[in-house]
Design a protein around this motif. Structure first.
Motif, PDB file in Angstrom:
ATOM      1  N   THR A  37       0.850  -1.181   0.000  1.00  0.00           N
ATOM      2  CA  THR A  37       0.000   0.000   0.000  1.00  0.00           C
ATOM      3  C   THR A  37       0.887   1.232   0.000  1.00  0.00           C
ATOM      4  O   THR A  37       1.813   1.341   0.803  1.00  0.00           O
ATOM      5  CB  THR A  37      -0.923   0.022   1.231  1.00  0.00           C
ATOM      6  N   VAL A  38       0.608   2.145  -0.919  1.00  0.00           N
ATOM      7  CA  VAL A  38       1.369   3.381  -1.054  1.00  0.00           C
ATOM      8  C   VAL A  38       0.410   4.540  -0.810  1.00  0.00           C
ATOM      9  O   VAL A  38      -0.705   4.551  -1.337  1.00  0.00           O
ATOM     10  CB  VAL A  38       1.989   3.498  -2.462  1.00  0.00           C
ATOM     11  N   THR A  39       0.843   5.514  -0.026  1.00  0.00           N
ATOM     12  CA  THR A  39       0.024   6.692   0.228  1.00  0.00           C
ATOM     13  C   THR A  39       0.259   7.728  -0.859  1.00  0.00           C
ATOM     14  O   THR A  39       1.401   8.020  -1.207  1.00  0.00           O
ATOM     15  CB  THR A  39       0.365   7.308   1.598  1.00  0.00           C
ATOM     16  N   ALA A  40      -0.839   8.266  -1.396  1.00  0.00           N
ATOM     17  CA  ALA A  40      -0.764   9.345  -2.381  1.00  0.00           C
ATOM     18  C   ALA A  40      -1.191  10.631  -1.702  1.00  0.00           C
ATOM     19  O   ALA A  40      -2.227  10.675  -1.038  1.00  0.00           O
ATOM     20  CB  ALA A  40      -1.669   9.047  -3.567  1.00  0.00           C
ATOM     21  N   ARG A  41      -0.385  11.663  -1.863  1.00  0.00           N
ATOM     22  CA  ARG A  41      -0.722  12.967  -1.309  1.00  0.00           C
ATOM     23  C   ARG A  41      -0.804  13.974  -2.452  1.00  0.00           C
ATOM     24  O   ARG A  41       0.050  13.994  -3.327  1.00  0.00           O
ATOM     25  CB  ARG A  41       0.344  13.410  -0.318  1.00  0.00           C
ATOM     26  N   CYS A  42      -1.821  14.795  -2.432  1.00  0.00           N
ATOM     27  CA  CYS A  42      -1.959  15.836  -3.437  1.00  0.00           C
ATOM     28  C   CYS A  42      -0.992  16.961  -3.067  1.00  0.00           C
ATOM     29  O   CYS A  42      -0.984  17.432  -1.926  1.00  0.00           O
ATOM     30  CB  CYS A  42      -3.399  16.342  -3.471  1.00  0.00           C
ATOM     31  N   VAL A  43      -0.168  17.366  -4.027  1.00  0.00           N
ATOM     32  CA  VAL A  43       0.832  18.391  -3.765  1.00  0.00           C
ATOM     33  C   VAL A  43       0.783  19.488  -4.822  1.00  0.00           C
ATOM     34  O   VAL A  43       0.298  19.290  -5.932  1.00  0.00           O
ATOM     35  CB  VAL A  43       2.263  17.793  -3.714  1.00  0.00           C
ATOM     36  N   ASP A  44       1.319  20.635  -4.451  1.00  0.00           N
ATOM     37  CA  ASP A  44       1.496  21.752  -5.373  1.00  0.00           C
ATOM     38  C   ASP A  44       2.639  21.389  -6.318  1.00  0.00           C
ATOM     39  O   ASP A  44       3.626  20.778  -5.904  1.00  0.00           O
ATOM     40  CB  ASP A  44       1.847  23.004  -4.562  1.00  0.00           C
ATOM     41  N   GLY A 103       1.401  -2.110  -9.558  1.00  0.00           N
ATOM     42  CA  GLY A 103       1.332  -3.290  -8.703  1.00  0.00           C
ATOM     43  C   GLY A 103       1.106  -2.970  -7.239  1.00  0.00           C
ATOM     44  O   GLY A 103       1.184  -3.851  -6.397  1.00  0.00           O
ATOM     45  N   SER A 104       0.830  -1.731  -6.912  1.00  0.00           N
ATOM     46  CA  SER A 104       0.587  -1.338  -5.528  1.00  0.00           C
ATOM     47  C   SER A 104      -0.828  -0.837  -5.357  1.00  0.00           C
ATOM     48  O   SER A 104      -1.438  -0.339  -6.294  1.00  0.00           O
ATOM     49  CB  SER A 104       1.542  -0.204  -5.128  1.00  0.00           C
ATOM     50  N   LYS A 105      -1.325  -0.965  -4.162  1.00  0.00           N
ATOM     51  CA  LYS A 105      -2.609  -0.364  -3.820  1.00  0.00           C
ATOM     52  C   LYS A 105      -2.297   1.070  -3.406  1.00  0.00           C
ATOM     53  O   LYS A 105      -1.516   1.293  -2.483  1.00  0.00           O
ATOM     54  CB  LYS A 105      -3.267  -1.127  -2.673  1.00  0.00           C
ATOM     55  N   ILE A 106      -2.885   2.039  -4.096  1.00  0.00           N
ATOM     56  CA  ILE A 106      -2.604   3.436  -3.812  1.00  0.00           C
ATOM     57  C   ILE A 106      -3.814   4.045  -3.126  1.00  0.00           C
ATOM     58  O   ILE A 106      -4.927   3.996  -3.636  1.00  0.00           O
ATOM     59  CB  ILE A 106      -2.256   4.208  -5.094  1.00  0.00           C
ATOM     60  N   VAL A 107      -3.573   4.621  -1.945  1.00  0.00           N
ATOM     61  CA  VAL A 107      -4.633   5.157  -1.110  1.00  0.00           C
ATOM     62  C   VAL A 107      -4.255   6.578  -0.706  1.00  0.00           C
ATOM     63  O   VAL A 107      -3.115   6.846  -0.341  1.00  0.00           O
ATOM     64  CB  VAL A 107      -4.816   4.293   0.154  1.00  0.00           C
ATOM     65  N   THR A 108      -5.229   7.492  -0.770  1.00  0.00           N
ATOM     66  CA  THR A 108      -4.978   8.862  -0.338  1.00  0.00           C
ATOM     67  C   THR A 108      -4.977   8.934   1.180  1.00  0.00           C
ATOM     68  O   THR A 108      -5.362   7.971   1.855  1.00  0.00           O
ATOM     69  CB  THR A 108      -6.046   9.829  -0.886  1.00  0.00           C
ATOM     70  N   GLU A 109      -4.576  10.068   1.706  1.00  0.00           N
ATOM     71  CA  GLU A 109      -4.557  10.235   3.158  1.00  0.00           C
ATOM     72  C   GLU A 109      -5.946  10.108   3.767  1.00  0.00           C
ATOM     73  O   GLU A 109      -6.084   9.707   4.910  1.00  0.00           O
ATOM     74  CB  GLU A 109      -3.942  11.586   3.520  1.00  0.00           C
ATOM     75  N   ARG A 110      -6.982  10.431   3.010  1.00  0.00           N
ATOM     76  CA  ARG A 110      -8.358  10.287   3.493  1.00  0.00           C
ATOM     77  C   ARG A 110      -8.851   8.849   3.415  1.00  0.00           C
ATOM     78  O   ARG A 110      -9.941   8.531   3.856  1.00  0.00           O
ATOM     79  CB  ARG A 110      -9.308  11.150   2.668  1.00  0.00           C
ATOM     80  N   GLY A 111      -8.079   7.983   2.771  1.00  0.00           N
ATOM     81  CA  GLY A 111      -8.473   6.592   2.654  1.00  0.00           C
ATOM     82  C   GLY A 111      -9.140   6.238   1.341  1.00  0.00           C
ATOM     83  O   GLY A 111      -9.623   5.124   1.176  1.00  0.00           O
TER      84      GLY A 111
END
Length: 128
Positions: A37-44, A103-111
């Protein structure tokens, strides 16, 4: 007449072995069937002087919005994109990548799940 008695609190060795095998199989199955599981964060889009990115509200990276424009998503010329992995410190993140890991599950910080494990693709409708 043979008398049968049980000692309170003790289980037969067969029950203990069966329980241990069951628990071990759950651990192995969970490890093999679930992707990282990889966390995705929205960035500038603008990198800061220290090489990190400023984390913004993930709604700015949402490409499932009612507008069909994807100009604010990915690297399509908009001001925001998802940054994958890395470590966050306050409102900054660094040490990750701008490339979507496969090949990874990508999840935002909100889930919110952006991508399930396996071969690429984005879950949900309207995404590309």
């Amino acid at each position: 007449m043979a008398s049968e008695f049980k000692v309170a609190g003790r289980k037969s060795s067969r029950t203990v072995v069966a329980g241990a095998i069951g628990a071990l199989s759950l651990v192995v199955a969970a490890g093999c069937s679930s992707p990282d599981t990889v966390t995705a964060r929205c960035v500038d889009k603008d990198r800061l002087n220290d090489g990190s990115y400023r984390v913004v509200d993930e709604d700015r990276c949402d490409d499932d919005s009612s507008s069909s424009s994807s100009s604010h998503y990915g690297s399509g010329g908009g001001g925001y994109f998802y940054y994958y992995g890395g470590s966050a410190s306050g409102s900054r993140v660094s040490g990750g990548t701008t490339s979507r890991p496969s090949g990874s599950k990508i999840v935002t910080e909100r889930g919110n799940v952006i991508q399930r494990g396996g071969m690429g693709g984005r879950g949900g409708s309207g995404g590309s």
